[in-house]
Design an enzyme around this catalytic site. Structure first.
Site, mmCIF file in Angstrom:
data_model
loop_
_atom_site.group_PDB
_atom_site.id
_atom_site.type_symbol
_atom_site.label_atom_id
_atom_site.label_comp_id
_atom_site.label_asym_id
_atom_site.label_seq_id
_atom_site.Cartn_x
_atom_site.Cartn_y
_atom_site.Cartn_z
ATOM 1 N N TRP A 1 10.034 -6.718 0.235
ATOM 2 C CA TRP A 1 11.243 -5.918 0.031
ATOM 3 C C TRP A 1 11.498 -4.882 1.109
ATOM 4 O O TRP A 1 12.559 -4.295 1.176
ATOM 5 C CB TRP A 1 11.181 -5.183 -1.319
ATOM 6 C CG TRP A 1 9.808 -4.630 -1.661
ATOM 7 C CD1 TRP A 1 8.881 -5.247 -2.453
ATOM 8 C CD2 TRP A 1 9.206 -3.400 -1.225
ATOM 9 N NE1 TRP A 1 7.729 -4.475 -2.530
ATOM 10 C CE2 TRP A 1 7.909 -3.325 -1.794
ATOM 11 C CE3 TRP A 1 9.637 -2.340 -0.420
ATOM 12 C CZ2 TRP A 1 7.042 -2.257 -1.586
ATOM 13 C CZ3 TRP A 1 8.773 -1.272 -0.203
ATOM 14 C CH2 TRP A 1 7.493 -1.237 -0.780
ATOM 15 N N ASN A 2 10.515 -4.625 1.971
ATOM 16 C CA ASN A 2 10.682 -3.450 2.832
ATOM 17 C C ASN A 2 11.697 -3.642 3.951
ATOM 18 O O ASN A 2 12.435 -2.721 4.260
ATOM 19 C CB ASN A 2 9.330 -2.943 3.345
ATOM 20 C CG ASN A 2 8.498 -4.010 3.972
ATOM 21 O OD1 ASN A 2 8.501 -5.151 3.530
ATOM 22 N ND2 ASN A 2 7.779 -3.671 5.003
ATOM 23 N N LYS B 1 11.787 -17.644 -0.780
ATOM 24 C CA LYS B 1 11.788 -16.751 -1.943
ATOM 25 C C LYS B 1 11.714 -15.309 -1.458
ATOM 26 O O LYS B 1 10.660 -14.832 -1.048
ATOM 27 C CB LYS B 1 10.606 -17.025 -2.879
ATOM 28 C CG LYS B 1 10.876 -16.386 -4.244
ATOM 29 C CD LYS B 1 9.636 -16.094 -5.041
ATOM 30 C CE LYS B 1 9.022 -14.774 -4.729
ATOM 31 N NZ LYS B 1 9.859 -13.598 -5.005
ATOM 32 N N GLY C 1 3.542 -9.894 2.955
ATOM 33 C CA GLY C 1 3.431 -9.087 1.741
ATOM 34 C C GLY C 1 2.121 -8.337 1.720
ATOM 35 O O GLY C 1 1.488 -8.134 2.762
ATOM 36 N N GLY C 2 1.703 -7.943 0.540
ATOM 37 C CA GLY C 2 0.471 -7.182 0.393
ATOM 38 C C GLY C 2 -0.759 -8.052 0.643
ATOM 39 O O GLY C 2 -0.711 -9.275 0.491
ATOM 40 N N GLU D 1 1.280 -12.381 7.067
ATOM 41 C CA GLU D 1 1.445 -11.048 7.681
ATOM 42 C C GLU D 1 1.231 -10.048 6.558
ATOM 43 O O GLU D 1 2.009 -9.972 5.624
ATOM 44 C CB GLU D 1 2.843 -10.950 8.286
ATOM 45 C CG GLU D 1 2.927 -9.913 9.377
ATOM 46 C CD GLU D 1 3.259 -8.552 8.838
ATOM 47 O OE1 GLU D 1 2.300 -7.836 8.454
ATOM 48 O OE2 GLU D 1 4.443 -8.218 8.778
ATOM 49 N N LEU D 2 0.103 -9.298 6.641
ATOM 50 C CA LEU D 2 -0.379 -8.605 5.442
ATOM 51 C C LEU D 2 -0.543 -7.085 5.577
ATOM 52 O O LEU D 2 -1.337 -6.483 4.869
ATOM 53 C CB LEU D 2 -1.733 -9.201 5.039
ATOM 54 C CG LEU D 2 -1.745 -10.713 4.854
ATOM 55 C CD1 LEU D 2 -3.141 -11.185 4.487
ATOM 56 C CD2 LEU D 2 -0.749 -11.148 3.810
ATOM 57 N N CYS E 1 4.868 -2.333 7.420
ATOM 58 C CA CYS E 1 3.514 -2.840 7.635
ATOM 59 C C CYS E 1 2.873 -2.164 8.842
ATOM 60 O O CYS E 1 1.664 -2.047 8.911
ATOM 61 C CB CYS E 1 3.544 -4.348 7.802
ATOM 62 S SG CYS E 1 4.770 -4.899 8.976
ATOM 63 N N GLU F 1 -4.209 0.575 2.464
ATOM 64 C CA GLU F 1 -2.780 0.681 2.773
ATOM 65 C C GLU F 1 -2.051 1.343 1.607
ATOM 66 O O GLU F 1 -2.080 0.842 0.488
ATOM 67 C CB GLU F 1 -2.191 -0.706 3.035
ATOM 68 C CG GLU F 1 -0.734 -0.629 3.459
ATOM 69 C CD GLU F 1 -0.129 -1.989 3.793
ATOM 70 O OE1 GLU F 1 -0.273 -2.922 2.986
ATOM 71 O OE2 GLU F 1 0.503 -2.102 4.860
HETATM 72 O O1 TXE Z 1 4.074 -7.070 -2.692
HETATM 73 P P1 TXE Z 1 3.662 -8.573 -2.877
HETATM 74 P P2 TXE Z 1 4.413 -5.944 -3.750
HETATM 75 C C1 TXE Z 1 1.937 -4.052 0.279
HETATM 76 C C2 TXE Z 1 2.111 -2.608 -0.108
HETATM 77 C C3 TXE Z 1 2.477 -2.692 -1.548
HETATM 78 C C4 TXE Z 1 1.705 -3.902 -2.006
HETATM 79 C C5 TXE Z 1 2.281 -4.573 -3.216
HETATM 80 O O2 TXE Z 1 0.892 -1.941 0.038
HETATM 81 O O3 TXE Z 1 2.110 -1.571 -2.258
HETATM 82 O O4 TXE Z 1 1.725 -4.758 -0.916
HETATM 83 O O5 TXE Z 1 3.667 -4.741 -3.058
HETATM 84 C C6 TXE Z 1 5.683 -12.570 -3.724
HETATM 85 N N1 TXE Z 1 2.423 -16.182 -5.301
HETATM 86 N N2 TXE Z 1 3.074 -4.611 0.974
HETATM 87 O O6 TXE Z 1 3.803 -6.194 -5.080
HETATM 88 O O7 TXE Z 1 3.230 -8.877 -4.258
HETATM 89 C C7 TXE Z 1 6.614 -11.484 -4.182
HETATM 90 O O8 TXE Z 1 7.495 -11.980 -5.154
HETATM 91 C C8 TXE Z 1 3.369 -16.219 -4.349
HETATM 92 C C9 TXE Z 1 2.906 -4.811 2.376
HETATM 93 O O9 TXE Z 1 5.863 -5.757 -3.740
HETATM 94 O O10 TXE Z 1 2.754 -8.918 -1.778
HETATM 95 C C10 TXE Z 1 7.296 -11.109 -2.883
HETATM 96 O O11 TXE Z 1 8.325 -12.036 -2.575
HETATM 97 N N3 TXE Z 1 4.146 -15.185 -4.050
HETATM 98 C C11 TXE Z 1 3.987 -5.536 2.986
HETATM 99 C C12 TXE Z 1 6.154 -11.244 -1.878
HETATM 100 O O12 TXE Z 1 5.173 -12.071 -2.504
HETATM 101 C C13 TXE Z 1 3.955 -14.048 -4.709
HETATM 102 C C14 TXE Z 1 5.285 -5.663 2.359
HETATM 103 C C15 TXE Z 1 5.498 -9.926 -1.497
HETATM 104 O O13 TXE Z 1 5.086 -9.278 -2.670
HETATM 105 C C16 TXE Z 1 2.974 -13.929 -5.699
HETATM 106 C C17 TXE Z 1 5.279 -5.476 0.931
HETATM 107 C C18 TXE Z 1 2.188 -15.065 -5.984
HETATM 108 N N4 TXE Z 1 1.226 -15.051 -6.907
HETATM 109 C C19 TXE Z 1 4.196 -4.949 0.301
HETATM 110 N N5 TXE Z 1 3.010 -12.674 -6.188
HETATM 111 C C20 TXE Z 1 3.976 -5.785 4.446
HETATM 112 N N6 TXE Z 1 2.908 -6.329 4.972
HETATM 113 O O14 TXE Z 1 4.953 -5.533 5.120
HETATM 114 C C21 TXE Z 1 3.982 -12.028 -5.526
HETATM 115 N N7 TXE Z 1 4.567 -12.852 -4.628
#
Ligand code: TXE
Length: 492
Positions: free
Chosen positions: A151-152, A175, A228-229, A250-251, A284, A385
């Site tokens: 979402w960021n 997605k 994502g995370g 990219e985590l 990130c 993080e």
């Molecule tokens: O991210 P998620 P969240 C970090 C940041 C944050 C933490 C959690 O520290 O506090 O992650 O954030 C999809 N199988 N970053 O919960 O869960 C989800 O729907 C497949 C760092 O919002 O990682 C979304 O589309 N997909 C970061 C995507 O994964 C799944 C950016 C990212 O969500 C899933 C965001 C699953 N089981 C958060 N569960 C960066 N690196 O820029 C969730 N998703």
């Protein structure tokens, strides 16, 4: 409240479960739009559409040059709608309109760059060591790619995947995050308008924990490209491994901004501030650790705090605002928990340190720009993080010590170095374990330069020429042009 549909096989579709996900504006804490709450059945339809589109005459029979032109057309459409889409992203994720508009105006460059690259994916003729045989290679697309994005920076981070994967001739099921899907669905309209064949780009919205597993493990999916995370990323990687799928991740990170005593202090202060408070720390590449050379430590921290105090918080849609809200209530809670952890660990809070509540901030999820000094590198606040406006300041004495501290986390996404010494700039940039090192600047990215993580920050690269290889596989073709067939019982 506005409703948006998903894009599956070229058609706009509601969820098979007929349910919705509300998109909440982080400044008002009120829902402003709804997107379909996708189901496993929706995922299956989208993957099936992408699978058929991949082998269709319209897509697989299209020349690479024509594919490139589609990407150019898309770039022009995004440029035309940049301001409107930026407003949607700010409403969805609370990041500043200045930043989102800047991103939207820049995104077309990725589509142009990779559109231009589409017809330059040349194989090689290999001077093979067998007489009478022609051996050459072709780069071919992988098939159906699943792109999962956060979402960021909703469209920017998706673009880093979509532009190369489409230029390479793949099809995609994308997605976006459940917190920020609206701009993706608007982009879906532009994909259609640009003339992409039906099924090449499919967009399924919904919760990761409901449809993520099916997306990642679907037998017809060749690759998963995830941002994502790191916990979710690990889970996605494990699941994708079961199907031997290609994966890029990219985590995120815990990037160090390292300031030496010979640096321009004013520039370094601006660099450290923008590294952590821009986007409320929700990037990130946030420079969430500032490593400050001991001789300038006290002066630097004093000036940094004074500067950070001037940050204007407010409505992210106002161009005057410098720090906006945190995007989600979960993230707000997480950031406040980390602030408490830091206090409990004994870090010294020299600015902020809690929620920001003022009449002009309404019901938004605002956290005060927060600075901890005298942070021990082993503390959780210096290791994990946070993804919020929280900076940890750590003193150091020598270059070796700075490198040890900077490299002393599980992450390795980026690092900043502030110095006037060329020797120091080179030595540090070589020794830092990070996919990106900035010297006397911070947060610069470009479609031309590879981006990605060392260590637990990820696998693979986005942007730059080499990144298109993440969406290609190499085929080796052997053609026997000799006049007689050799002895069939001996390997050639
Ligand atoms: O991210 P998620 P969240 C970090 C940041 C944050 C933490 C959690 O520290 O506090 O992650 O954030 C999809 N199988 N970053 O919960 O869960 C989800 O729907 C497949 C760092 O919002 O990682 C979304 O589309 N997909 C970061 C995507 O994964 C799944 C950016 C990212 O969500 C899933 C965001 C699953 N089981 C958060 N569960 C960066 N690196 O820029 C969730 N998703």
């Amino acid at each position: 409240m506005q409703d948006y549909d998903m894009l599956i096989g070229g058609n706009w579709a509601a969820s098979a479960g007929k349910q919705w996900v509300e998109s909440v504006n982080p400044f008002t804490a009120k829902a402003w739009a709804r997107v379909p709450r996708g189901t496993v059945a929706d995922v299956d339809r989208a993957v099936s559409a992408a699978k058929h589109a991949f082998v269709s005459k319209e897509w697989s029979g299209m020349t690479a040059s024509a594919r490139g032109l589609l990407l150019f057309r898309l770039a022009d459409l995004i440029a035309k709608h940049a301001e409107e889409i930026a407003k949607v992203e700010t409403t969805d994720n609370g990041k500043l309109i200045n930043e989102m508009a800047g991103q939207l105006r820049y995104i077309p460059q990725w589509f142009r760059y990779f559109g231009g690259l589409a017809d330059k994916l040349e194989g090689r003729v290999i001077p093979i060591d067998k007489p009478g045989v022609l051996n050459f290679t072709r780069y071919e697309p992988l098939g159906v790619v699943v792109a999962i994005t956060p979402w960021n920076s909703p469209l920017m981070l998706a673009t880093w995947k979509l532009a190369p994967l489409l230029a390479a001739g793949n099809t995609v099921v994308w997605k976006p995050s459940e917190h920020s899907s609206v701009s993706a669905l608007i982009l879906g309209k532009l994909f259609k308008e640009a003339g992409f064949p039906d099924g090449v780009v499919n967009i399924v919205t919904g919760f990761g924990n409901e449809i993520g597993e099916r997306l990642v493990t679907h037998p017809d999916v060749a690759k998963v490209a995830f941002t994502g995370g790191d916990q979710t990323g690990q889970h996605v990687y494990e699941q994708a491994a079961r199907g031997i799928k290609h994966v890029t991740l990219e985590l995120g990170g815990k990037s160090a901004n390292i300031v030496f005593d010979d640096a321009s202090m004013d520039d370094a202060i601006k660099g450290v501030i923008s590294g952590i408070f821009a986007a409320s720390g929700q990037t990130c590449i946030a420079g969430s650790r500032a490593l400050i050379h001991r001789p300038i430590y006290n002066e630097f921290v004093g000036k940094l705090v004074e500067f950070a105090k001037t940050a204007k918080m407010g409505d992210p849609l106002s161009t005057e605002t410098q720090v906006g809200p945190v995007t989600t209530p979960q993230q707000y809670k997480k950031v406040l928990e980390y602030i408490q952890i830091a206090k409990d660990e004994g870090a010294k809070c020299v600015l902020g340190g809690g929620p920001a509540k003022r009449p002009e901030l309404g019901d938004g999820w605002f956290v005060e720009p927060t600075i901890f000094s005298e942070v021990d590198p082993k503390m959780r606040i210096a290791q994990e993080e946070v993804f919020g406006p929280v900076l940890s300041i750590i003193p150091f004495d020598t270059e070796e010590q700075a490198i040890e501290i900077a490299n002393g986390t599980i992450f390795g996404l980026a690092a900043g170095v502030w110095t006037k010494s060329m020797r120091r700039a080179l030595v540090m940039s070589e020794k830092l374990q990070a996919g990106t090192v900035w010297v006397n600047t911070y947060m610069a990215v470009s479609y031309l330069s590879p981006f990605g993580g060392y260590k637990r920050s990820g696998i693979g690269r986005e942007s730059g020429i080499e990144s298109i290889r993440e969406y290609l596989q190499t085929k080796s073709i052997w053609i026997d042009v000799s006049e007689s067939t050799p002895n069939p019982f001996v390997m050639r």
